[in-house]
Every structure is written in structure tokens, then in C-alpha cells.
Enzyme design. Sequence first.
Site, PDB file in Angstrom:
ATOM      1  N   ASP A  98       7.347 -33.523  98.133  1.00  0.00           N
ATOM      2  CA  ASP A  98       7.744 -32.918  99.415  1.00  0.00           C
ATOM      3  C   ASP A  98       8.463 -31.590  99.186  1.00  0.00           C
ATOM      4  O   ASP A  98       8.263 -30.629  99.928  1.00  0.00           O
ATOM      5  CB  ASP A  98       8.659 -33.865 100.198  1.00  0.00           C
ATOM      6  CG  ASP A  98       7.994 -35.184 100.550  1.00  0.00           C
ATOM      7  OD1 ASP A  98       6.755 -35.217 100.656  1.00  0.00           O
ATOM      8  OD2 ASP A  98       8.727 -36.179 100.712  1.00  0.00           O
ATOM      9  N   ASP A 146       9.666 -42.346  98.417  1.00  0.00           N
ATOM     10  CA  ASP A 146      10.666 -41.331  98.753  1.00  0.00           C
ATOM     11  C   ASP A 146      12.007 -41.830  98.242  1.00  0.00           C
ATOM     12  O   ASP A 146      12.276 -43.031  98.241  1.00  0.00           O
ATOM     13  CB  ASP A 146      10.730 -41.122 100.273  1.00  0.00           C
ATOM     14  CG  ASP A 146       9.490 -40.435 100.820  1.00  0.00           C
ATOM     15  OD1 ASP A 146       8.878 -39.639 100.081  1.00  0.00           O
ATOM     16  OD2 ASP A 146       9.138 -40.682 101.983  1.00  0.00           O
TER      17      ASP A 146
END
Length: 152
Positions: free
Chosen positions: A130, A112
Site C-alpha cells: 500500500d 495488513d
Amino acid sequence: MLVLLNIGCDQVTKEVVRNTIAPMEYIAFLNDRFILTNVENTGAMLGFGENLSPILKRILLQGLPIIVLLILLFRILKKPNIDRWLTLAFAFVIGGGIGNLIDRVAHGSVTDFFQIKWGFFKTGIFNMADVSVSLGILIIIFMSFRQQKPAL
């Protein structure tokens, strides 16, 4: 094709982050509103399940997503007259899901790297997969409200 584009975009951005941003480095843009970083998430969204046992993690974070992605793919391929917007939404969900699944299998975690802070609004740290999954789900929700006919 759109599924592959989502996977490619996700994997390329993660690889760039892994190669150019040190783990936990904090790079702020526009008065700390946009943050680039490099965080390895061993859990699900927002770190959920990070402390689960390895076998439970494998079942919930690898096995279950594979089943869900296969069901979505089967539904798309089985219905010849599926709505374009729904096809687009499923492509985003499947592409993003596969992108994060590749990370889990190949690296044992998901990279991330992006966060938004705007006034009181603050996101968790996320990646392009995401974004794809979230966008796909939003389209599905919008389409489900749009297709409902009011009962008379």
C-alpha cells in the site's frame, strides 16, 4: 529491479507479521502513535468490497488489477525515453500492486499490519505494498502538475 525490490519488501514484511504477530494483536509504539497488528483484509483498500460475492471479488480484486498492471508495464516498456521519476512511480505502483495480488491469489486476503495515529490524523491499517502504490501515485500526481505549462 525496483519492482522486484518492492515485491520482496512487501512479501517479507507480511511473512514476518504472519509468523510473529497473532491475528488482531495490538502492539503500540511511541504512546500509541504507531501500531503493529495482523489483519487479513478480504476486500480492497480499507475493506472496500469485503462483502461482494466471490466471483465479483475475483473480477474486481484480481482480474482488474492484473489488467491495470499489464497496461502500466506495457506503457513503461513501449516508451524508450520515459522520465526517470515516472519510471520510478510506475515501478512503485506495479511492485505494490503485484505484492497485494500475490496475497489475494495465495491467501485469499491481503495481510495488513501497520497503522499511524498522530493527533487527529489516523490511517487505516496498511502494508508495504500500500505504501508503494500510494508513493507511486503521489509521484505521478506531482509529475503531472510539474509538467503542465501555463496557458498564455
